[in-house]
Write a protein that holds these residues in place. Structure first.
Motif, short mmCIF file in Angstrom:
data_model
loop_
_atom_site.label_atom_id
_atom_site.label_comp_id
_atom_site.label_asym_id
_atom_site.label_seq_id
_atom_site.Cartn_x
_atom_site.Cartn_y
_atom_site.Cartn_z
N ARG A 94 0.88 -1.10 0.07
CA ARG A 94 0.13 -0.15 -0.07
C ARG A 94 0.95 1.29 -0.07
NH1 ARG A 94 -4.35 -1.45 -2.08
NH2 ARG A 94 -5.39 0.45 -1.72
N LEU A 95 2.19 1.10 0.16
CA LEU A 95 3.15 2.31 0.15
C LEU A 95 3.07 3.04 -1.32
CD1 LEU A 95 6.12 1.07 1.96
CD2 LEU A 95 4.58 2.91 2.89
N LYS A 96 3.20 4.22 -1.32
CA LYS A 96 3.05 4.83 -2.59
C LYS A 96 3.66 6.32 -2.36
CE LYS A 96 -1.60 6.89 -3.10
NZ LYS A 96 -2.80 7.07 -4.06
N VAL A 97 4.50 6.82 -3.32
CA VAL A 97 5.04 8.15 -3.30
C VAL A 97 4.26 9.33 -4.21
CG1 VAL A 97 7.01 9.85 -3.60
CG2 VAL A 97 7.13 7.38 -2.77
N GLY A 98 3.71 10.29 -3.89
CA GLY A 98 2.85 11.29 -4.61
C GLY A 98 2.70 12.41 -3.71
N ARG A 99 1.78 13.36 -4.30
CA ARG A 99 1.79 14.79 -3.93
C ARG A 99 0.36 14.53 -2.96
NH1 ARG A 99 5.29 17.81 -6.23
NH2 ARG A 99 4.85 19.56 -4.87
N VAL A 100 0.56 15.48 -1.97
CA VAL A 100 -0.39 15.66 -0.89
C VAL A 100 -0.41 17.23 -0.43
CG1 VAL A 100 -0.20 13.11 -0.08
CG2 VAL A 100 1.27 15.22 1.05
N PRO A 101 -1.39 17.62 -0.04
CA PRO A 101 -1.42 19.06 0.55
C PRO A 101 -0.48 19.25 1.69
CG PRO A 101 -3.75 17.94 0.66
CD PRO A 101 -2.71 16.94 0.66
N ASP A 102 0.22 20.46 1.53
CA ASP A 102 1.17 20.76 2.69
C ASP A 102 0.62 21.00 3.81
OD1 ASP A 102 2.79 21.28 0.53
OD2 ASP A 102 2.83 23.54 0.34
#
Length: 306
Positions: A15-23
Motif C-alpha cells: 500500500r506504500l506509494k509516493v505522490g503529492r499531498v497537501p502541505d
C-alpha cells in the motif's frame, strides 16, 4: 508536497506509494519543518500493519515516520521558540497516526522540538530522536548511575547503541548482547560484548558473578534471561515486552519532549554520544528501508532523505 503514504493497513509494503499531498497546516504553537532526514523505526512498519490500532486512531492516507531533522520554514501563531532557518530535530509522534515525517514538510508542536546538535550531520540527527529518547527514558526509569552493572539486550541496534553511550556517560558498567560481528563495535562504545543465544545466562554470569543490577531489554523475548541474571533488588525494563510489569519490571513507551531531546543534543556536542547510520533511502525506497528494518539485524539507524 511529495510524501510517502498508505491508504489502508497492510502486512507488507503493497500500500506504500509516493505522490503529492497537501502541505501541512501550521497551527498555534507549531513549527513547519522542511525535512532533511527522518529515521526509520520498527514501529513505523508495525503501525502500517495495524499493530497499534487498539491504542491509536489513524487518519488515512497515513504518512509514516515519527523522527525528523530539518529546517524551520514557518511558525504558527504565538510560537516565539524558533525562527525560520533554525536547524532542529524532533520525535514528532502525534496523538493520531497520520501526518508523519516521510515527506518534504511536517508540522510539529514547538514543545517537542530541539535544536540540532552541530556535532551530528543531518542523517545522524534524523536518526536520533526515537531511539535516543527510548534509551534515555529506559535508563531514567532504571535510575542507572555510578556503580551499576547494566545488561543491555540488543546492544548494537539503534536503541541499544544509544543506551550503551548514555549509560557509560552516567558512570555505569555495561554488558551488551550482540552477534559476534558487532562485538568490536560495542567495545568501541565502551560496552563488554556477549553473544546472544544458548548459554547467554552463563556468559553474563562469568562477567558479573554477583548478577547485574539493571537490565534494559530492547528486543523482547528476554524475560527469562533477565530474571536469571538480575542481582537481588535489581531493576529491569523492556520496550518490547509488556509482560515485564507482572515480574517487577516496567514497560517503556517514550513521550515526545523537546527538553529531553535537547539533553541528548548536549551530550552529542560534548562528544559523549554519536549515531551510527546503517543506510539512507529516498522516499521512493521506503519499502526497501522497511524490509531492512524487518530483518532485525541492522546495526545503527536507517534514514529516509526526502
Amino acid at each position: 508536497m511529495r510524501a510517502v503514504t498508505y491508504d489502508s493497513y497492510a502486512s507488507d509494503n503493497s500500500r506504500l506509494k509516493v505522490g503529492r499531498v497537501p502541505d501541512p497546516k501550521v497551527g498555534p504553537g507549531q513549527v513547519l519543518i522542511e525535512v532533511r532526514a527522518a529515521g526509520v523505526n520498527p514501529v513505523d512498519w508495525k503501525v502500517m500493519t495495524g499493530g497499534l490500532d487498539g491504542m491509536m486512531d489513524a487518519m488515512f492516507p497515513v504518512i509514516p515516520g515519527w523522527d525528523v531533522a530539518g529546517v524551520v520554514r514557518g511558525r504558527g501563531p504565538d510560537t516565539p521558540d524558533f525562527v525560520d532557518g533554525d536547524e532542529v530535530m524532533s520525535y514528532a509522534r502525534k496523538d493520531v497516526v497520520g501526518a508523519g515525517t516521510f515527506a518534504q514538510y511536517v508540522a510539529v508542536a514547538a514543545d517537542d522540538v530541539a535544536r540540532k546538535p552541530a556535532s551530528l550531520d543531518w542523517n545522524q540527527a534524523g536518526g536520533l530522536p526515537l531511539v535516543g529518547m527510548t534509551a534515555q527514558r529506559s535508563l531514567d526509569r532504571l535510575e542507572v548511575g555510578q556503580g551499576d552493572v547494566l545488561l543491555i539486550h540488543a546492544a548494537s541496534g539503534g536503541v541499544g547503541s544509544l543506551g550503551v553511550q548514555i549509560a557509560r556517560d552516567r558512570g555505569a558498567r555495561v554488558i551488551g548482547t550482540a552477534s559476534e560481528e558487532n562485538h568490536e563495535f560495542l567495545r568501541g562504545l565502551g560496552a563488554e560484548p556477549v553473544a546472544y543465544g544458548d548459554g547467554l545466562v552463563e556468559r553474563v554470569r562469568e562477567l558479573a558473578p554477583d548478577g547485574v543490577t539493571a537490565v534494559a531489554d530492547f528486543v523482547g523475548g528476554q524475560l527469562d534471561t533477565t530474571l536469571a541474571v538480575l542481582a537481588e533488588g535489581g531493576r529491569h525494563v523492556s520496550v518490547a515486552d509488556n509482560t515485564v510489569d507482572q515480574h517487577g519490571g516496567h514497560w517503556i513507551w517514550v513521550r515526545p519532549s523537546g527538553a529531553k531531546l535537547a539533553e541528548l543534543a548536549a551530550m552529542a556536542d560534548r562528544g559523549a554520544l554519536t549515531v551510527e547510520v546503517a543506510g539512507t533511502y529516498p522516499l521512493e525506497k521506503v519499502g526497501e528501508a522497511f524490509d531492512a528494518s524487518r530483518t532485525g539485524h541492522t546495526r545503527g539507524k536507517l534514514v529516509i532523505t526526502p
